[in-house]
Design an enzyme around this catalytic site. Structure first.
Site, PDB file in Angstrom:
ATOM      1  N   ASP A  39      73.378 -17.880 -57.838  1.00 45.33           N
ATOM      2  CA  ASP A  39      72.174 -18.963 -57.767  1.00 45.33           C
ATOM      3  C   ASP A  39      71.152 -18.534 -57.856  1.00 45.33           C
ATOM      4  O   ASP A  39      70.150 -19.367 -58.489  1.00 45.33           O
ATOM      5  CB  ASP A  39      72.283 -19.566 -56.370  1.00 45.33           C
ATOM      6  CG  ASP A  39      73.121 -20.921 -56.430  1.00 45.33           C
ATOM      7  OD1 ASP A  39      73.294 -21.580 -57.396  1.00 45.33           O
ATOM      8  OD2 ASP A  39      73.676 -21.319 -55.198  1.00 45.33           O
TER       9      ASP A  39
ATOM     10  N   GLN B 263      76.918 -23.620 -51.091  1.00 42.40           N
ATOM     11  CA  GLN B 263      76.131 -24.826 -51.434  1.00 42.40           C
ATOM     12  C   GLN B 263      75.121 -25.308 -50.541  1.00 42.40           C
ATOM     13  O   GLN B 263      75.376 -25.336 -49.176  1.00 42.40           O
ATOM     14  CB  GLN B 263      77.467 -25.893 -51.517  1.00 42.40           C
ATOM     15  CG  GLN B 263      76.978 -27.169 -51.939  1.00 42.40           C
ATOM     16  CD  GLN B 263      77.000 -27.323 -53.181  1.00 42.40           C
ATOM     17  OE1 GLN B 263      77.068 -26.585 -54.084  1.00 42.40           O
ATOM     18  NE2 GLN B 263      76.193 -28.692 -53.662  1.00 42.40           N
TER      19      GLN B 263
ATOM     20  N   LYS C  15      82.939 -27.548 -60.640  1.00 44.35           N
ATOM     21  CA  LYS C  15      82.750 -25.983 -60.792  1.00 44.35           C
ATOM     22  C   LYS C  15      84.166 -25.350 -60.598  1.00 44.35           C
ATOM     23  O   LYS C  15      84.337 -24.618 -61.605  1.00 44.35           O
ATOM     24  CB  LYS C  15      81.715 -25.375 -59.689  1.00 44.35           C
ATOM     25  CG  LYS C  15      81.436 -24.134 -59.748  1.00 44.35           C
ATOM     26  CD  LYS C  15      81.184 -23.512 -58.313  1.00 44.35           C
ATOM     27  CE  LYS C  15      82.570 -23.300 -57.351  1.00 44.35           C
ATOM     28  NZ  LYS C  15      83.438 -22.526 -57.493  1.00 44.35           N
TER      29      LYS C  15
HETATM   30  N1  LIG Z   1      73.910 -23.566 -53.836  1.00 43.65           N
HETATM   31  C1  LIG Z   1      73.841 -24.601 -54.514  1.00 43.65           C
HETATM   32  N2  LIG Z   1      73.472 -24.437 -55.779  1.00 43.65           N
HETATM   33  C2  LIG Z   1      73.287 -25.400 -56.686  1.00 43.65           C
HETATM   34  O1  LIG Z   1      73.265 -25.135 -57.934  1.00 43.65           O
HETATM   35  C3  LIG Z   1      73.140 -26.698 -56.146  1.00 43.65           C
HETATM   36  C4  LIG Z   1      73.383 -26.923 -54.943  1.00 43.65           C
HETATM   37  N3  LIG Z   1      73.650 -25.864 -53.922  1.00 43.65           N
HETATM   38  N4  LIG Z   1      73.646 -27.953 -54.101  1.00 43.65           N
HETATM   39  C5  LIG Z   1      73.355 -29.288 -54.747  1.00 43.65           C
HETATM   40  C6  LIG Z   1      72.678 -29.046 -56.401  1.00 43.65           C
HETATM   41  C7  LIG Z   1      73.123 -30.260 -57.074  1.00 43.65           C
HETATM   42  N5  LIG Z   1      73.682 -29.510 -58.334  1.00 43.65           N
HETATM   43  C8  LIG Z   1      74.321 -30.271 -59.397  1.00 43.65           C
HETATM   44  C9  LIG Z   1      75.082 -29.603 -60.222  1.00 43.65           C
HETATM   45  C10 LIG Z   1      75.714 -30.377 -61.268  1.00 43.65           C
HETATM   46  C11 LIG Z   1      75.631 -31.811 -61.178  1.00 43.65           C
HETATM   47  C12 LIG Z   1      76.389 -32.586 -62.332  1.00 43.65           C
HETATM   48  O2  LIG Z   1      77.276 -32.193 -62.999  1.00 43.65           O
HETATM   49  N6  LIG Z   1      76.088 -33.771 -62.415  1.00 43.65           N
HETATM   50  C13 LIG Z   1      77.162 -34.793 -63.291  1.00 43.65           C
HETATM   51  C14 LIG Z   1      77.243 -36.142 -62.677  1.00 43.65           C
HETATM   52  C15 LIG Z   1      77.970 -35.888 -61.546  1.00 43.65           C
HETATM   53  C16 LIG Z   1      78.436 -37.147 -60.803  1.00 43.65           C
HETATM   54  O3  LIG Z   1      78.692 -38.014 -61.309  1.00 43.65           O
HETATM   55  O4  LIG Z   1      78.077 -37.101 -59.522  1.00 43.65           O
HETATM   56  C17 LIG Z   1      75.768 -35.023 -64.524  1.00 43.65           C
HETATM   57  O5  LIG Z   1      74.651 -35.056 -64.294  1.00 43.65           O
HETATM   58  O6  LIG Z   1      76.281 -35.527 -65.653  1.00 43.65           O
HETATM   59  C18 LIG Z   1      75.011 -32.456 -60.470  1.00 43.65           C
HETATM   60  C19 LIG Z   1      74.331 -31.580 -59.366  1.00 43.65           C
HETATM   61  C20 LIG Z   1      73.848 -28.088 -57.827  1.00 43.65           C
HETATM   62  N7  LIG Z   1      73.206 -27.937 -56.761  1.00 43.65           N
END
Ligand SMILES: Nc1nc(=O)c2c([nH]1)NC[C@@H]1CN(c3ccc(C(=O)N[C@@H](CCC(=O)O)C(=O)O)cc3)C=[N+]21
Length: 295
Positions: A119, A96, A52
């Site tokens: 969020d 988070q 981010k």
């Molecule tokens: N307040 C809050 N808001 C959230 O939006 C929030 C949170 N807490 N806690 C955790 C979850 C999870 N989450 C992700 C976002 C992007 C990827 C992402 O970009 N993933 C990559 C891979 C990343 C890797 O390699 O680990 C993909 O899917 O291609 C993953 C997980 C947002 N979350």
């Protein structure tokens, strides 16, 4: 079969946001400023918050990371939230999740100023979303709707089956897909752990949104030919042969389900990157709304 390339689309969205930021700058306006509060050192959380921050830098947003130790008390965290609410330089911020067990998550989310809640987790925003009012839409469901829209996937009158009723994905995406309006009008079934005979339901689905977090859960015998599959699950599987010591996988048996699907999102590179793009989009919207109210 077409892959819904969230990585590519998210980069496109980020480029569009970068153009808007450049125009804001040229007009002498303040650029969007996103903050993230991270408590503790959870690996997945660090990855997500890190990407981010990098995305913010890339598109010209300002970003602030507030990294607090695992032992932070609820009171200390609420103090940080209060400071972010008061700080007029910050347009939007996220706390988070998950938070350490000794902190009441709901209490913290309730303390976030709804006007900075990019969020979309505050009840005021969730309620407005459910009533079709202007709000912040949670980034993951927002990203799914945007991905469907950019691939011209028609949801009108379609049967969408959502697996999982979480407050951040399953529940809100079921609301958005059933809404009136161009990009929705689906007939939605929201399924969960107490659903009887899930397969009898999923085989009827035109669109499946799986937000469960169980690897290989959705198999080819659970879907019909031509289904659109959105895989929201992200699970880290330990694997010492990989550089990072793990690989990530979704809820869907991609190899076999993709043979029957008309469209499918990969993991990684599907919904995850879209989540980040839409969080940035929400931050730009927050900046614009703050501008409008100051004018
Ligand atoms: N307040 C809050 N808001 C959230 O939006 C929030 C949170 N807490 N806690 C955790 C979850 C999870 N989450 C992700 C976002 C992007 C990827 C992402 O970009 N993933 C990559 C891979 C990343 C890797 O390699 O680990 C993909 O899917 O291609 C993953 C997980 C947002 N979350």
């Amino acid at each position: 079969m077409e892959i819904l390339d969230g990585k590519k689309v998210s980069n496109q969205i980020k480029e569009e946001l970068a153009v808007e930021v450049a125009q804001m700058k040229a007009r002498g306006e303040k650029v969007p400023h996103l903050a993230a509060v991270l408590v503790g050192n959870d690996g997945a959380s660090l990855t997500y918050v890190g990407s981010k921050v990098r995305s913010c830098e890339k598109i010209g947003f300002e970003s602030t990371l507030i990294h607090l130790p695992e032992e932070t008390t609820e009171e200390e965290l609420l103090k940080q939230v209060e400071n972010l609410n008061k700080n007029t330089d910050i347009d939007g911020y996220i706390v988070q999740l998950p938070l350490p067990k000794h902190i009441d998550e709901q209490k913290v989310l309730m303390a976030v100023d709804p006007d900075k809640d990019v969020d979309g987790f505050h009840p005021a925003n969730f309620g407005k979303m459910a009533l079709d009012m202007e709000s912040f839409i949670p980034a993951t469901p927002f990203g799914i709707m945007e991905l469907l829209r950019r691939y011209n996937i028609d949801t009108e009158g379609k049967h969408a089956v959502v697996i999982g009723r979480s407050h951040i994905v399953g529940r809100p995406i079921s609301i958005l897909l059933s809404q009136k309006g161009k990009a929705a009008n689906a007939t939605v079934t929201l399924t969960h752990s107490r659903t009887k005979d899930l397969k009898a339901i999923t085989v009827q689905a035109d669109i499946i949104i799986s937000a469960l977090g169980v690897p290989n859960f959705l198999k080819e015998d659970m879907v019909k030919e031509g289904v659109v599959v959105i895989d929201v699950g992200i699970t880290r599987v330990p694997d010492e042969t990989r550089k990072r010591g793990y690989y990530i996988t979704g809820d869907v048996d991609f190899e076999n389900v993709s043979k029957k699907a008309s469209h499918i999102t990969p993991v990684p590179g599907g919904v995850g990157p879209m989540t980040i793009a839409m969080l940035l989009k929400n931050t730009l919207l927050a900046r614009e709304r703050h501008n409008a109210s100051n004018a």
